[in-house]
Design a protein around this motif. Structure first.
Motif, PDB file in Angstrom:
ATOM      1  N   VAL A   6      -2.488  -9.697   6.714  1.00 21.02           N
ATOM      2  CA  VAL A   6      -1.475  -8.931   6.009  1.00 21.02           C
ATOM      3  C   VAL A   6      -0.655  -8.096   6.980  1.00 21.02           C
ATOM      4  N   PHE A   7       0.676  -8.231   6.879  1.00 15.32           N
ATOM      5  CA  PHE A   7       1.583  -7.303   7.539  1.00 15.32           C
ATOM      6  C   PHE A   7       1.923  -6.261   6.496  1.00 15.32           C
ATOM      7  N   LEU A   8       1.697  -5.014   6.789  1.00 13.36           N
ATOM      8  CA  LEU A   8       1.861  -3.955   5.797  1.00 13.36           C
ATOM      9  C   LEU A   8       2.828  -2.908   6.316  1.00 13.36           C
ATOM     10  N   PHE A   9       3.776  -2.574   5.472  1.00  6.27           N
ATOM     11  CA  PHE A   9       4.747  -1.543   5.796  1.00  6.27           C
ATOM     12  C   PHE A   9       4.731  -0.512   4.696  1.00  6.27           C
ATOM     13  N   ILE A  10       4.649   0.752   5.061  1.00  2.00           N
ATOM     14  CA  ILE A  10       4.622   1.823   4.072  1.00  2.00           C
ATOM     15  C   ILE A  10       5.840   2.713   4.306  1.00  2.00           C
ATOM     16  N   PHE A  11       6.604   2.896   3.243  1.00  2.00           N
ATOM     17  CA  PHE A  11       7.793   3.722   3.313  1.00  2.00           C
ATOM     18  C   PHE A  11       7.657   4.882   2.353  1.00  2.00           C
ATOM     19  N   GLY A  23       5.062  -5.706   2.253  1.00  2.00           N
ATOM     20  CA  GLY A  23       4.558  -6.470   3.384  1.00  2.00           C
ATOM     21  C   GLY A  23       4.639  -7.956   3.140  1.00  2.00           C
ATOM     22  N   GLN A  24       4.040  -8.716   4.024  1.00  2.00           N
ATOM     23  CA  GLN A  24       4.000 -10.168   3.919  1.00  2.00           C
ATOM     24  C   GLN A  24       2.567 -10.630   4.157  1.00  2.00           C
ATOM     25  N   ILE A  25       2.126 -11.592   3.370  1.00  4.57           N
ATOM     26  CA  ILE A  25       0.755 -12.097   3.464  1.00  4.57           C
ATOM     27  C   ILE A  25       0.781 -13.509   4.047  1.00  4.57           C
ATOM     28  N   THR A  26      -0.023 -13.691   5.089  1.00  6.55           N
ATOM     29  CA  THR A  26      -0.067 -14.952   5.821  1.00  6.55           C
ATOM     30  C   THR A  26      -1.510 -15.430   5.927  1.00  6.55           C
ATOM     31  N   GLU A  27      -1.724 -16.718   5.785  1.00  9.17           N
ATOM     32  CA  GLU A  27      -3.048 -17.317   5.968  1.00  9.17           C
ATOM     33  C   GLU A  27      -3.335 -17.304   7.467  1.00  9.17           C
ATOM     34  N   ASN A  33       2.592 -18.700   4.938  1.00 11.17           N
ATOM     35  CA  ASN A  33       2.709 -17.632   3.945  1.00 11.17           C
ATOM     36  C   ASN A  33       1.976 -18.004   2.666  1.00 11.17           C
ATOM     37  N   LEU A  34       1.387 -17.005   2.022  1.00 12.57           N
ATOM     38  CA  LEU A  34       0.632 -17.235   0.787  1.00 12.57           C
ATOM     39  C   LEU A  34       1.350 -16.629  -0.409  1.00 12.57           C
ATOM     40  N   LYS A  35       1.545 -17.444  -1.445  1.00 10.80           N
ATOM     41  CA  LYS A  35       2.139 -16.948  -2.685  1.00 10.80           C
ATOM     42  C   LYS A  35       1.038 -16.643  -3.691  1.00 10.80           C
ATOM     43  N   ASP A  36       1.399 -15.876  -4.700  1.00 13.53           N
ATOM     44  CA  ASP A  36       0.510 -15.535  -5.820  1.00 13.53           C
ATOM     45  C   ASP A  36      -0.772 -14.825  -5.404  1.00 13.53           C
ATOM     46  N   VAL A  37      -0.709 -14.053  -4.331  1.00  9.64           N
ATOM     47  CA  VAL A  37      -1.829 -13.188  -3.956  1.00  9.64           C
ATOM     48  C   VAL A  37      -1.706 -11.919  -4.809  1.00  9.64           C
ATOM     49  N   ILE A  46      -1.470   0.115 -10.545  1.00 10.19           N
ATOM     50  CA  ILE A  46      -0.321  -0.453  -9.861  1.00 10.19           C
ATOM     51  C   ILE A  46      -0.743  -1.742  -9.160  1.00 10.19           C
ATOM     52  N   SER A  47      -0.049  -2.842  -9.478  1.00  9.25           N
ATOM     53  CA  SER A  47      -0.355  -4.125  -8.841  1.00  9.25           C
ATOM     54  C   SER A  47       0.875  -5.021  -8.881  1.00  9.25           C
ATOM     55  N   THR A  48       0.842  -6.088  -8.096  1.00 12.26           N
ATOM     56  CA  THR A  48       1.920  -7.069  -8.055  1.00 12.26           C
ATOM     57  C   THR A  48       1.377  -8.377  -7.505  1.00 12.26           C
ATOM     58  N   LEU A  49       2.205  -9.403  -7.501  1.00 17.02           N
ATOM     59  CA  LEU A  49       1.874 -10.700  -6.899  1.00 17.02           C
ATOM     60  C   LEU A  49       2.809 -10.946  -5.722  1.00 17.02           C
ATOM     61  N   SER A  50       2.326 -11.649  -4.706  1.00 18.65           N
ATOM     62  CA  SER A  50       3.195 -12.009  -3.588  1.00 18.65           C
ATOM     63  C   SER A  50       4.112 -13.154  -4.010  1.00 18.65           C
ATOM     64  N   SER A  51       5.297 -13.178  -3.410  1.00 21.88           N
ATOM     65  CA  SER A  51       6.301 -14.196  -3.729  1.00 21.88           C
ATOM     66  C   SER A  51       5.974 -15.519  -3.030  1.00 21.88           C
ATOM     67  N   LYS A  52       6.823 -16.501  -3.248  1.00 20.46           N
ATOM     68  CA  LYS A  52       6.671 -17.818  -2.629  1.00 20.46           C
ATOM     69  C   LYS A  52       6.625 -17.719  -1.103  1.00 20.46           C
ATOM     70  N   SER A  53       7.352 -16.754  -0.546  1.00 20.70           N
ATOM     71  CA  SER A  53       7.381 -16.579   0.910  1.00 20.70           C
ATOM     72  C   SER A  53       6.343 -15.572   1.401  1.00 20.70           C
ATOM     73  N   GLY A  54       5.439 -15.136   0.509  1.00 18.85           N
ATOM     74  CA  GLY A  54       4.353 -14.247   0.894  1.00 18.85           C
ATOM     75  C   GLY A  54       4.684 -12.761   0.866  1.00 18.85           C
ATOM     76  N   PHE A  55       5.928 -12.412   0.518  1.00 16.37           N
ATOM     77  CA  PHE A  55       6.323 -11.009   0.492  1.00 16.37           C
ATOM     78  C   PHE A  55       5.875 -10.328  -0.801  1.00 16.37           C
ATOM     79  N   PHE A  56       5.605  -9.031  -0.700  1.00 16.30           N
ATOM     80  CA  PHE A  56       5.277  -8.239  -1.880  1.00 16.30           C
ATOM     81  C   PHE A  56       5.838  -6.842  -1.704  1.00 16.30           C
TER      82      PHE A  56
END
Length: 79
Positions: A6-11, A23-27, A33-37, A46-56
């Motif tokens: 996981v690449f994680l960015f906090i703003f 951030g972006q999730i990568t295998e 990139n991993l989708k639907d994480v 608070i929750s979400t799913l990663s996109s097709k390109s692994g971003f959330f």
């Protein structure tokens, strides 16, 4: 089982009471990139799913300390 990377960015705005986590999730083994994480702040709704390109992105996150849980079927969960 595979492991998530996981690449994680906090703003957070200095004067705001909430922030954004993105951030972006990568295998890790094959570097794709991993989708639907599922990304979830533990002990919070608070929750979400990663996109097709692994971003959330988690928006309007109240200022606090959290454990972030990343989970996907077929992978070890990452906290």
């Amino acid at each position: 089982m595979k492991i998530l990377f996981v690449f994680l960015f906090i703003f957070q705005t200095v004067y705001a009471q909430s922030g954004r986590i993105q951030g972006q999730i990568t295998e890790s083994e094959h570097n794709f990139n991993l989708k639907d994480v599922i990304i979830n702040l533990q002990y919070n709704e608070i929750s979400t799913l990663s996109s097709k390109s692994g971003f959330f992105q988690l928006k309007d996150v109240p200022y606090d300390t959290y454990y972030i849980v990343f989970s996907k079927k077929g992978y070890y969960s990452l906290v």
